[in-house]
Design an enzyme around this catalytic site. Structure first.
Site, mmCIF file in Angstrom:
data_model
loop_
_atom_site.group_PDB
_atom_site.id
_atom_site.type_symbol
_atom_site.label_atom_id
_atom_site.label_comp_id
_atom_site.label_asym_id
_atom_site.label_seq_id
_atom_site.Cartn_x
_atom_site.Cartn_y
_atom_site.Cartn_z
ATOM 1 N N ASP A 31 0.742 -1.140 -0.007
ATOM 2 C CA ASP A 31 -0.049 -0.105 -0.002
ATOM 3 C C ASP A 31 1.059 1.325 0.001
ATOM 4 O O ASP A 31 1.875 1.270 0.630
ATOM 5 C CB ASP A 31 -0.883 0.150 1.373
ATOM 6 C CG ASP A 31 -2.057 0.688 1.237
ATOM 7 O OD1 ASP A 31 -1.922 2.096 0.949
ATOM 8 O OD2 ASP A 31 -3.074 0.455 1.088
ATOM 9 N N ALA A 74 -6.144 -1.884 -4.526
ATOM 10 C CA ALA A 74 -5.549 -0.519 -4.373
ATOM 11 C C ALA A 74 -6.236 0.156 -5.446
ATOM 12 O O ALA A 74 -5.953 -0.182 -6.844
ATOM 13 C CB ALA A 74 -4.109 -0.804 -4.796
ATOM 14 N N TYR A 141 -14.378 7.119 -12.331
ATOM 15 C CA TYR A 141 -14.400 5.759 -11.522
ATOM 16 C C TYR A 141 -14.781 4.439 -11.894
ATOM 17 O O TYR A 141 -14.010 3.501 -12.024
ATOM 18 C CB TYR A 141 -14.908 6.040 -9.931
ATOM 19 C CG TYR A 141 -14.799 4.944 -9.160
ATOM 20 C CD1 TYR A 141 -13.757 4.404 -8.600
ATOM 21 C CD2 TYR A 141 -16.297 4.517 -8.890
ATOM 22 C CE1 TYR A 141 -13.877 3.293 -7.809
ATOM 23 C CE2 TYR A 141 -16.175 3.163 -7.764
ATOM 24 C CZ TYR A 141 -14.997 2.860 -7.431
ATOM 25 O OH TYR A 141 -15.279 1.498 -6.752
ATOM 26 N N LYS A 145 -12.731 0.979 -13.747
ATOM 27 C CA LYS A 145 -13.145 -0.325 -13.543
ATOM 28 C C LYS A 145 -13.450 -1.135 -14.482
ATOM 29 O O LYS A 145 -12.891 -2.338 -14.372
ATOM 30 C CB LYS A 145 -14.047 -0.598 -12.154
ATOM 31 C CG LYS A 145 -13.384 0.238 -10.853
ATOM 32 C CD LYS A 145 -12.649 -0.465 -10.051
ATOM 33 C CE LYS A 145 -12.124 0.066 -8.966
ATOM 34 N NZ LYS A 145 -11.409 -0.744 -8.334
ATOM 35 N N PHE A 169 -21.237 -4.442 -4.301
ATOM 36 C CA PHE A 169 -22.327 -3.493 -4.195
ATOM 37 C C PHE A 169 -21.875 -2.636 -2.746
ATOM 38 O O PHE A 169 -20.571 -2.223 -2.677
ATOM 39 C CB PHE A 169 -23.535 -3.978 -3.924
ATOM 40 C CG PHE A 169 -24.133 -4.102 -5.452
ATOM 41 C CD1 PHE A 169 -23.382 -5.262 -6.071
ATOM 42 C CD2 PHE A 169 -25.146 -3.559 -5.953
ATOM 43 C CE1 PHE A 169 -23.861 -5.423 -7.390
ATOM 44 C CE2 PHE A 169 -25.734 -3.958 -7.227
ATOM 45 C CZ PHE A 169 -25.006 -4.635 -7.951
ATOM 46 N N ASN A 170 -22.410 -2.083 -1.752
ATOM 47 C CA ASN A 170 -22.015 -1.089 -0.787
ATOM 48 C C ASN A 170 -21.426 -1.972 0.329
ATOM 49 O O ASN A 170 -21.967 -2.651 1.047
ATOM 50 C CB ASN A 170 -22.972 -0.329 -0.228
ATOM 51 C CG ASN A 170 -23.784 0.626 -1.236
ATOM 52 O OD1 ASN A 170 -24.103 0.110 -2.358
ATOM 53 N ND2 ASN A 170 -23.769 1.895 -0.954
ATOM 54 N N ARG A 281 -29.470 14.547 -5.063
ATOM 55 C CA ARG A 281 -28.082 14.928 -5.596
ATOM 56 C C ARG A 281 -28.126 14.351 -6.929
ATOM 57 O O ARG A 281 -28.888 13.141 -7.088
ATOM 58 C CB ARG A 281 -27.040 14.043 -4.889
ATOM 59 C CG ARG A 281 -26.772 15.026 -3.614
ATOM 60 C CD ARG A 281 -25.458 14.066 -2.771
ATOM 61 N NE ARG A 281 -25.696 12.587 -2.858
ATOM 62 C CZ ARG A 281 -24.697 11.845 -2.212
ATOM 63 N NH1 ARG A 281 -24.028 12.256 -1.429
ATOM 64 N NH2 ARG A 281 -25.248 10.652 -2.167
HETATM 65 N N1 LIG Z 1 -15.786 0.561 -0.269
HETATM 66 C C1 LIG Z 1 -16.929 0.190 -1.202
HETATM 67 O O1 LIG Z 1 -18.206 0.073 -0.906
HETATM 68 C C2 LIG Z 1 -16.289 -0.346 -2.410
HETATM 69 C C3 LIG Z 1 -17.574 -0.774 -3.355
HETATM 70 C C4 LIG Z 1 -17.187 -1.182 -4.633
HETATM 71 C C5 LIG Z 1 -15.796 -1.387 -5.125
HETATM 72 N N2 LIG Z 1 -14.939 -1.071 -4.099
HETATM 73 C C6 LIG Z 1 -13.499 -1.191 -4.540
HETATM 74 O O2 LIG Z 1 -12.732 -1.842 -3.475
HETATM 75 C C7 LIG Z 1 -11.345 -1.590 -3.337
HETATM 76 C C8 LIG Z 1 -10.878 -1.159 -1.905
HETATM 77 O O3 LIG Z 1 -11.943 -0.126 -1.360
HETATM 78 P P1 LIG Z 1 -11.728 0.523 0.014
HETATM 79 O O4 LIG Z 1 -13.332 1.067 0.509
HETATM 80 O O5 LIG Z 1 -10.983 -0.271 0.837
HETATM 81 O O6 LIG Z 1 -10.879 1.722 -0.165
HETATM 82 P P2 LIG Z 1 -9.749 2.460 0.594
HETATM 83 O O7 LIG Z 1 -9.465 3.816 -0.080
HETATM 84 O O8 LIG Z 1 -9.906 2.162 2.075
HETATM 85 O O9 LIG Z 1 -8.264 1.461 0.115
HETATM 86 C C9 LIG Z 1 -7.637 1.655 -1.120
HETATM 87 C C10 LIG Z 1 -6.237 1.400 -0.599
HETATM 88 O O10 LIG Z 1 -5.374 1.385 -1.772
HETATM 89 C C11 LIG Z 1 -4.246 2.377 -1.580
HETATM 90 N N3 LIG Z 1 -3.955 2.775 -3.045
HETATM 91 C C12 LIG Z 1 -4.546 3.390 -3.636
HETATM 92 N N4 LIG Z 1 -3.754 3.613 -4.943
HETATM 93 C C13 LIG Z 1 -2.829 3.038 -4.731
HETATM 94 C C14 LIG Z 1 -1.345 2.845 -5.447
HETATM 95 N N5 LIG Z 1 -1.323 3.570 -6.693
HETATM 96 N N6 LIG Z 1 -0.348 2.266 -4.977
HETATM 97 C C15 LIG Z 1 -0.580 1.672 -3.602
HETATM 98 N N7 LIG Z 1 -1.525 1.845 -2.876
HETATM 99 C C16 LIG Z 1 -2.673 2.430 -3.465
HETATM 100 C C17 LIG Z 1 -4.803 3.348 -0.745
HETATM 101 O O11 LIG Z 1 -3.523 3.921 0.001
HETATM 102 C C18 LIG Z 1 -5.769 2.608 0.201
HETATM 103 O O12 LIG Z 1 -4.888 2.130 1.600
HETATM 104 C C19 LIG Z 1 -11.230 -0.297 -4.386
HETATM 105 O O13 LIG Z 1 -10.602 -1.103 -5.477
HETATM 106 C C20 LIG Z 1 -12.556 0.003 -4.592
HETATM 107 O O14 LIG Z 1 -12.705 0.482 -5.767
HETATM 108 C C21 LIG Z 1 -15.226 -0.469 -2.661
#
Ligand SMILES: NC(=O)c1ccc[n+]([C@@H]2O[C@H](COP(=O)([O-])OP(=O)(O)OC[C@H]3O[C@@H](n4cnc5c(N)ncnc54)[C@H](O)[C@@H]3O)[C@@H](O)[C@H]2O)c1
Length: 322
Positions: A31, A74, A141, A145, A169-170, A281
């Site tokens: 990370d 990430a 975004y 993906k 989903f969420n 929104r």
């Molecule tokens: N949270 C949700 O509800 C949700 C829903 C759908 C998809 N997702 C996907 O799940 C994944 C994780 O989501 P999350 O909520 O844990 O997000 P988050 O932001 O908490 O975690 C993402 C992590 O990736 C790291 N990161 C980002 N870019 C980086 C890079 N270039 N190099 C190294 N590290 C990097 C960040 O520092 C962070 O710690 C993401 O890919 C997101 O698109 C999340």
């Protein structure tokens, strides 16, 4: 088995690291810590700090270690921010993934699990949303993906890359012992924001009460982060055993409205939260509900913690530790 978890210091990644360790996997977490937290990473995992946009850093990870699978979390994750800075999202989310995929290929490693999202579908034309629903992302975004999903398909077709796309989903909730939970800055997700308002005794702004839903507020499908991790374990086990390429929605198939979320936070916290009802929104669909039949049938996925009360209880308990 040795697994690389990218984004392992983020919300979902830090839970995944812990669940993998508990199941006996060896885990390496990487990370940049740009949006993650070093202290969220379980001490039993090896941690490497660095940015996936740095191609030589990524190549070094794969040339100096062997992984039986990679779980790629990430990414940047905020829809609104992506509308403002599309280049930042395409660069980080697409190039970051591509660097990993290429380094895996170069070092003869396979089995890639990709965190995708319901945002690839855009505004649904049918509810519940099945995997073959049309893909019309409405933000950079979501588009970023979908681009990675397509890249993976090409690497599968041309280079026999084995991959699984999980469209979440969420994601919501926290670990049962409240040691890890949701920490996004800024936070854009409703459950942590309602909880924050309850704990600060401030007013929560709820956007839109005139949607075509039973109580007029938006409906979303919430999946507890521990259930989400379980889906990854099932996906990884199948990929390692059978190879191939798969795409699954990860949801419950049941939705909760924003009003129901607010009421549940009131019940769990005991705080009589003040709510201000604001205009809709732009770009928030009425309902986002997964058709989760495929993952249930093919992987035997059964969510255990994704009822709204458990989600909010675990999130509230985690919030109190902060
Ligand atoms: N949270 C949700 O509800 C949700 C829903 C759908 C998809 N997702 C996907 O799940 C994944 C994780 O989501 P999350 O909520 O844990 O997000 P988050 O932001 O908490 O975690 C993402 C992590 O990736 C790291 N990161 C980002 N870019 C980086 C890079 N270039 N190099 C190294 N590290 C990097 C960040 O520092 C962070 O710690 C993401 O890919 C997101 O698109 C999340």
């Amino acid at each position: 088995m040795r697994v690389l978890v990218t984004g392992g210091a983020g919300y979902i990644g830090s839970h995944m690291v812990k669940v993998l360790l508990e199941k006996g996997y060896e885990v390496v977490a990487v990370d940049s810590l740009e949006r993650g937290f070093r202290n969220a990473v379980d001490d039993r995992a090896k941690f490497i700090e660095g940015n996936l946009l740095d191609k030589s850093f990524v190549e070094h990870i794969f040339s100096s270690d062997h992984f039986d699978g990679v779980i790629h979390f990430a990414a940047y994750i905020a829809v609104g921010e992506s509308m403002e800075y599309p280049g930042m999202y395409f660069e980080n989310n697409v190039a970051g993934a591509l660097h990993i995929i290429q380094a895996m290929q170069k070092n003869s490693m396979n089995n890639f699990i990709f965190s995708s999202t319901a945002a690839v579908y855009g505004t649904p034309v049918v509810i519940p949303i099945a995997e073959d629903h049309p893909k019309k992302p409405e933000s950079p975004y979501g588009e970023s993906k979908l681009m990675v999903e397509k890249i993976l398909q090409w690497f599968h077709d041309r280079n026999n890359m084995h991959f699984t796309v999980l469209r979440y989903f969420n994601a919501s909730g926290a670990s049962l012992d409240a040691s890890t939970g949701e920490r996004h800055a800024p936070e854009t997700h409703i459950i942590p924001n309602v909880i924050k308002a309850a704990s600060e005794q401030s007013t929560f702004r709820l956007f839109g009460t005139d949607y075509d839903t039973p109580d007029g507020t938006c409906i979303r499908d919430y999946i507890h982060v521990l259930d989400l991790c379980d889906a990854h374990i099932l996906a990884l086990e199948k990929l390692v055993k059978d190879g191939g390429s798969y795409t699954y929605n990860v949801g419950t198939g049941k939705g909760f409205s924003n009003k129901e979320v607010v009421e549940m936070v009131k019940k769990v916290s005991g705080v009589d939260l003040q709510v201000e009802y604001a205009q809709r929104r732009p770009g928030d669909p009425n309902q986002l509900i997964a058709d989760a039949t495929k993952i249930k049938t093919e992987l035997g996925f059964e969510p255990k913690y994704s009822d709204l009360e458990t989600i909010v209880k675990t999130a509230w308990k985690w919030h109190l530790t902060k």
